[in-house]
Design a protein around this motif. Structure first.
Motif, PDB file in Angstrom:
ATOM      1  N   ILE A 249       0.823  -1.006  -0.042  1.00  0.00           N
ATOM      2  CA  ILE A 249      -0.108   0.103   0.105  1.00  0.00           C
ATOM      3  C   ILE A 249       0.812   1.251  -0.027  1.00  0.00           C
ATOM      4  O   ILE A 249       0.586   2.085  -0.783  1.00  0.00           O
ATOM      5  CB  ILE A 249      -1.099  -0.089   1.277  1.00  0.00           C
ATOM      6  CG1 ILE A 249      -1.939  -1.178   1.111  1.00  0.00           C
ATOM      7  CG2 ILE A 249      -1.774   1.140   1.393  1.00  0.00           C
ATOM      8  CD1 ILE A 249      -2.661  -0.990  -0.198  1.00  0.00           C
TER       9      ILE A 249
ATOM     10  N   THR B  41       2.610   1.551  -3.457  1.00  0.00           N
ATOM     11  CA  THR B  41       1.542   1.874  -4.361  1.00  0.00           C
ATOM     12  C   THR B  41       1.267   3.374  -4.409  1.00  0.00           C
ATOM     13  O   THR B  41       0.888   3.858  -5.422  1.00  0.00           O
ATOM     14  CB  THR B  41       0.219   0.868  -4.376  1.00  0.00           C
ATOM     15  OG1 THR B  41       0.736  -0.360  -4.778  1.00  0.00           O
ATOM     16  CG2 THR B  41      -0.658   1.301  -5.595  1.00  0.00           C
ATOM     17  N   ASN B  42       0.882   3.906  -3.258  1.00  0.00           N
ATOM     18  CA  ASN B  42       0.528   5.222  -3.073  1.00  0.00           C
ATOM     19  C   ASN B  42       1.734   6.155  -3.735  1.00  0.00           C
ATOM     20  O   ASN B  42       1.480   7.032  -4.251  1.00  0.00           O
ATOM     21  CB  ASN B  42       0.064   5.463  -1.632  1.00  0.00           C
ATOM     22  CG  ASN B  42      -1.236   4.928  -1.187  1.00  0.00           C
ATOM     23  OD1 ASN B  42      -1.987   4.379  -1.887  1.00  0.00           O
ATOM     24  ND2 ASN B  42      -1.239   4.916   0.118  1.00  0.00           N
TER      25      ASN B  42
ATOM     26  N   GLY C 213      -6.442   7.370  -8.922  1.00  0.00           N
ATOM     27  CA  GLY C 213      -7.357   6.588  -8.351  1.00  0.00           C
ATOM     28  C   GLY C 213      -6.868   5.363  -7.620  1.00  0.00           C
ATOM     29  O   GLY C 213      -7.466   4.855  -6.717  1.00  0.00           O
ATOM     30  N   LEU C 214      -5.573   5.103  -7.764  1.00  0.00           N
ATOM     31  CA  LEU C 214      -4.762   4.032  -6.914  1.00  0.00           C
ATOM     32  C   LEU C 214      -4.389   4.485  -5.639  1.00  0.00           C
ATOM     33  O   LEU C 214      -3.949   3.588  -4.594  1.00  0.00           O
ATOM     34  CB  LEU C 214      -3.587   3.621  -7.730  1.00  0.00           C
ATOM     35  CG  LEU C 214      -3.798   2.854  -9.039  1.00  0.00           C
ATOM     36  CD1 LEU C 214      -2.459   2.694  -9.690  1.00  0.00           C
ATOM     37  CD2 LEU C 214      -4.493   1.531  -9.172  1.00  0.00           C
ATOM     38  N   VAL C 215      -4.406   5.770  -5.178  1.00  0.00           N
ATOM     39  CA  VAL C 215      -3.967   6.278  -4.039  1.00  0.00           C
ATOM     40  C   VAL C 215      -5.050   5.857  -2.871  1.00  0.00           C
ATOM     41  O   VAL C 215      -6.202   6.482  -3.187  1.00  0.00           O
ATOM     42  CB  VAL C 215      -3.796   7.775  -4.071  1.00  0.00           C
ATOM     43  CG1 VAL C 215      -3.157   8.425  -2.644  1.00  0.00           C
ATOM     44  CG2 VAL C 215      -2.638   8.274  -4.931  1.00  0.00           C
ATOM     45  N   ARG C 216      -4.533   5.301  -2.137  1.00  0.00           N
ATOM     46  CA  ARG C 216      -5.513   4.793  -0.955  1.00  0.00           C
ATOM     47  C   ARG C 216      -4.929   4.849   0.590  1.00  0.00           C
ATOM     48  O   ARG C 216      -3.938   4.434   0.752  1.00  0.00           O
ATOM     49  CB  ARG C 216      -5.893   3.375  -0.981  1.00  0.00           C
ATOM     50  CG  ARG C 216      -6.933   2.872  -2.219  1.00  0.00           C
ATOM     51  CD  ARG C 216      -6.945   1.588  -2.457  1.00  0.00           C
ATOM     52  NE  ARG C 216      -5.909   0.613  -2.401  1.00  0.00           N
ATOM     53  CZ  ARG C 216      -5.878  -0.605  -2.110  1.00  0.00           C
ATOM     54  NH1 ARG C 216      -7.079  -1.209  -1.833  1.00  0.00           N
ATOM     55  NH2 ARG C 216      -4.776  -1.425  -2.062  1.00  0.00           N
ATOM     56  N   VAL C 217      -5.769   5.864   1.092  1.00  0.00           N
ATOM     57  CA  VAL C 217      -5.116   6.169   2.753  1.00  0.00           C
ATOM     58  C   VAL C 217      -5.880   5.224   3.506  1.00  0.00           C
ATOM     59  O   VAL C 217      -5.097   4.917   4.694  1.00  0.00           O
ATOM     60  CB  VAL C 217      -5.451   7.498   2.965  1.00  0.00           C
ATOM     61  CG1 VAL C 217      -4.967   7.777   4.221  1.00  0.00           C
ATOM     62  CG2 VAL C 217      -4.827   8.696   1.993  1.00  0.00           C
ATOM     63  N   ALA C 218      -7.061   4.939   3.550  1.00  0.00           N
ATOM     64  CA  ALA C 218      -7.774   4.052   4.437  1.00  0.00           C
ATOM     65  C   ALA C 218      -6.924   2.663   5.031  1.00  0.00           C
ATOM     66  O   ALA C 218      -7.185   2.240   5.890  1.00  0.00           O
ATOM     67  CB  ALA C 218      -9.170   3.565   3.966  1.00  0.00           C
ATOM     68  N   PRO C 219      -6.399   1.821   3.827  1.00  0.00           N
ATOM     69  CA  PRO C 219      -5.739   0.792   4.287  1.00  0.00           C
ATOM     70  C   PRO C 219      -4.695   0.977   5.351  1.00  0.00           C
ATOM     71  O   PRO C 219      -4.482   0.275   6.205  1.00  0.00           O
ATOM     72  CB  PRO C 219      -5.163   0.028   2.962  1.00  0.00           C
ATOM     73  CG  PRO C 219      -6.112   0.726   1.870  1.00  0.00           C
ATOM     74  CD  PRO C 219      -6.382   2.113   2.477  1.00  0.00           C
TER      75      PRO C 219
ATOM     76  N   HIS D   3      -6.311   1.780   8.665  1.00  0.00           N
ATOM     77  CA  HIS D   3      -6.560   0.701   9.330  1.00  0.00           C
ATOM     78  C   HIS D   3      -5.616  -0.180   9.881  1.00  0.00           C
ATOM     79  O   HIS D   3      -5.501  -0.613  10.886  1.00  0.00           O
ATOM     80  CB  HIS D   3      -7.378  -0.191   8.168  1.00  0.00           C
ATOM     81  CG  HIS D   3      -7.735  -1.771   8.706  1.00  0.00           C
ATOM     82  ND1 HIS D   3      -8.888  -1.871   9.539  1.00  0.00           N
ATOM     83  CD2 HIS D   3      -7.327  -2.882   8.493  1.00  0.00           C
ATOM     84  CE1 HIS D   3      -9.205  -3.200   9.964  1.00  0.00           C
ATOM     85  NE2 HIS D   3      -8.291  -3.769   9.262  1.00  0.00           N
TER      86      HIS D   3
END
Length: 704
Positions: free
Chosen positions: A141, A144-145, A500-506, A509
């Motif tokens: 993650i 990828t971010n 759109g591949l940027v994800r902070v939530a994971p 969590h």
């Protein structure tokens, strides 16, 4: 044909499982293939530029590799081809060794694809797909971010039409672009933002339409209609300002000198390889390496100087005039004020080659794309660069496989199809190997195109072949129509795809579940950005930290002295603030194997427990969490038993697993720790020790 022969044939030719096909499946694959082709064509061209290659190489990568991967892959809905992440990683790995877009750079891109293909094929043939488990979820993650941000921001210069350096520090290059925002070419920015808005609206309101393709068609037609690209060529004498002319001459001279230094470095590298093969002396080898370092340093300095000159020239506003004899002249209109950026009627310096200067009065377009299919050509192998590129190739092989695996798992969860990860590695490896012989750079599984294929109801890998045939049709017949496609539109396509591949939530969590893992993910993110464009270094750091954390956890597994809750249930005396089961013996839980990594910690835990309870005459280790015992563990146990015996303390075990008991027998530990010191359950052990030591009385030990 026997069942065994049929099984062997299916392993060699897995696409035979597609047959027999029904009319319904053929129709579904045909429609899915056409839909994916409408996405594949623009993405291929955009990602090729991201890889530092001419756009036609993206089309090459979207043809044969797609077919090979579909025929020998595992998941029928997985679409292979150019991807944003591996495109950027390919460029980042090769930029230190060649100028982006040059013939050497293209040759190295094909060689890198071959290396990645061989590595993936080897991993698949030797069934080593499990190595991807070294990439923990937080590391993936974080990487990828970071990669998505780097990929997107690397396109910013094309969106505003200003030069961007390509050094070994991405943040510095980005800062140079940000400093030039006052020189933004507004028509270029309008095209880019317009394409972005059109794609976004179509994806939200009419998701079944090929938004990317529609945006490309509309902007290409608009570019052609307004004459978005305007270029003019003239000699150096056409530049009327002596200072500007001198800067252009300096740039031309620096380019020629840079070429000489690069040729010298390449020649010296060849001499070094021959000298090493011939067994030359150490002094001669060191001299050659020093000469190579000097040539490369001079080349780097010239590259920096050329970029500085390009940026300075780019910020000069020129006006085109006609001289008395009808000749074309360019006069300086002044440096571009921040409040009055370049308008469509002005010109800028574009480049110089062979003494001829190119001036540009509009935006950048894709330009001429060679028509026709890629021919067969054995990739050139630069053996001197194989080892330096091997770490990047390995990371790309693993990341591409991880990307394909995650896509496959997401799709198979809906379709119920079984995934063979090792066979997928073989398919991906063959795709890169075959592609490298037909001018294709590195490819992998695409999440966006695979998701579209699954949504459109693709039944077999035939859909991917149909999409590849769509690319073939473009290469044969439609490349002239793409000439006027603005570069800013391709930049918008890439930005929209990767942001759109940027994800902070994971990561949030992960922080709630396990903070050390989350910290490693954050460190991977920061390191990847800080060390960009060398993206491989970021994820290698993340993997190293993951392995270090794993070793640290195994070196110091959970261990606690036990007491009893009021209801009789055992619990840690420190965790739950409980009294110990007895002052005269210690009950200890150890949740780790007894091996070379942590057996020293086990010894420390036992001795520290005795320090806390100096009256204790026995230590009971509840060993339900002990999974194995190695030679180091066996030796340490022997020494510990002798050490405790000298202190008149006995060591007991309970709840040991069968393999650990077998290791006790085989190693002869049973002679040191007799059978009546090993209990089947902790309840029996506690009852026995309580009877013998609970009141401080030392009596005979009951048999387990």
């Amino acid at each position: 044909m026997s069942t065994r022969q049929n099984s062997v044939l299916m392993r060699l030719l897995p696409f035979l499982a597609w047959f027999p096909m029904t009319r319904e499946s053929l129709r579904a694959d045909l429609l899915a293939g056409i839909t994916v082709a409408l996405i594949l064509v623009p993405q291929s061209m955009a990602y090729a530029q991201l890889a530092g290659l001419p756009v036609v190489y993206g089309l090459y990568a979207g043809f044969l590799p797609v077919i090979v991967a579909s025929l020998w892959g595992s998941l029928r809905q997985l679409h292979t081809g150019p991807t944003a992440m591996l495109s950027l990683m390919s460029a980042a790995a090769l930029i230190p060794y060649a100028a982006a877009g040059s013939e050497t750079f293209i040759a190295l891109s094909l060689m890198l694809a071959l290396m990645v293909g061989i590595l993936r094929l080897a991993l698949g043939l030797f069934r080593l797909g499990v190595v991807v488990n070294f990439l923990s979820h937080p590391v993936i993650i974080g990487f990828t971010n970071a990669a998505a941000l780097i990929i997107g921001l690397s396109q910013l210069n094309k969106l505003v039409n200003v030069p961007m350096p390509r050094s070994d520090w991405f943040l510095g290059d980005l800062w140079v672009v940000l400093q030039q925002l006052g020189s933004t070419h507004w028509p270029t920015l309008i095209f880019g933002l317009g394409a972005f808005a059109l794609i976004f609206v179509l994806q939200k309101r009419m998701p079944r339409l090929p938004g990317v393709l529609i945006a490309i068609v509309v902007t290409t037609l608009a570019s052609y209609a307004i004459g978005f690209e305007r270029t003019a060529k003239a000699g150096l004498d056409a530049i009327q300002d002596p200072a500007v002319r001198a800067q252009v001459m300096q740039l031309d001279q620096a380019a020629a000198e840079l070429k000489r230094h690069n040729e010298t470095a390449a020649r010296l590298q060849s001499e070094l390889s021959r000298a090493e093969d011939a067994g030359a002396g150490l002094d001669a080898l060191l001299d050659l390496k020093a000469d190579i370092t000097r040539a490369q340093a001079a080349a780097d300095a010239l590259g920096d100087r050329m970029m500085t000159l390009r940026i300075q020239l780019h910020q000069i506003d020129l006006r085109r005039q006609t001289g008395p004899a009808g000749e074309t002249r360019f006069v300086v209109a002044g440096a571009i004020p921040e409040s009055e950026p370049l308008g469509s009627g002005q010109w800028r310096f574009g480049g110089i080659a062979g003494g001829e200067v190119t001036f540009t009065g509009g935006g950048e377009v894709v330009g001429a794309i060679p028509a026709g299919v890629p021919g067969f050509q054995v990739p050139h192998i630069d053996w001197a660069l194989v080892l330096p590129l091997l770490p990047a190739a390995l990371v790309m092989a693993l990341l591409g496989f991880m990307e394909a695996t995650s896509i496959s798992k997401a799709i198979s969860a809906k379709t119920g199809q079984r995934i063979d990860t090792n066979r997928e590695l073989v398919g991906q490896g063959l795709a890169n190997i075959v592609g490298s012989f037909f001018h294709a750079y590195v490819v992998s599984g695409s999440f966006s195109r695979s998701a579209v294929a699954a949504r459109e109801g693709a039944r077999t890998g035939l859909f991917a072949i149909v999409s590849a045939l769509g690319v073939l049709a473009v290469m044969l017949f439609l490349t002239p129509l793409l000439y006027h496609l603005p570069q800013a539109v391709l930049a918008a396509v890439i930005m929209l795809a990767v942001f759109g591949l940027v994800r902070v939530a994971p990561l949030v969590h992960a922080w709630k579940v396990n903070r050390p893992d989350a910290v490693i993910g954050i460190v991977t993110f920061v390191a990847t950005i800080a060390m960009a464009p060398a993206l491989a270094n970021g994820i290698l750091l993340g993997v190293g930290l993951t392995v270090a954390l794993y070793l640290f956890r195994n070196m110091r597994p959970r261990a606690e002295i036990l007491g009893r809750h009021p209801d009789g249930v055992l619990g840690g005396i420190d965790t739950h603030n409980l009294p110990a089961v007895s002052e005269h013996y210690v009950a200890l839980r150890f949740d780790g194997s007894l091996n070379f990594v942590n057996v020293a910690y086990f010894e420390d835990v036992v001795l520290q427990a005795l320090e806390r309870f100096p009256q204790a005459k026995a230590v009971l280790v509840i060993g339900s969490g002990i999974n194995d015992l190695d030679v180091s563990g066996e030796e340490k146990l022997r020494a510990l038993v002798e050490q405790l015996r000298a202190r008149d303390v006995s060591l007991y075990f309970s709840s040991l697993k069968r393999q650990v008991l077998a290791a006790f027998e085989k190693s002869g530990l049973s002679a040191v720790i007799p059978h009546d010191h090993i209990f089947k359950t902790k309840e029996v052990a506690l009852k026995t020790l309580d009877a013998c030591y609970g009141t401080g009385r030392i009596g005979p030990v009951l048999s387990a």
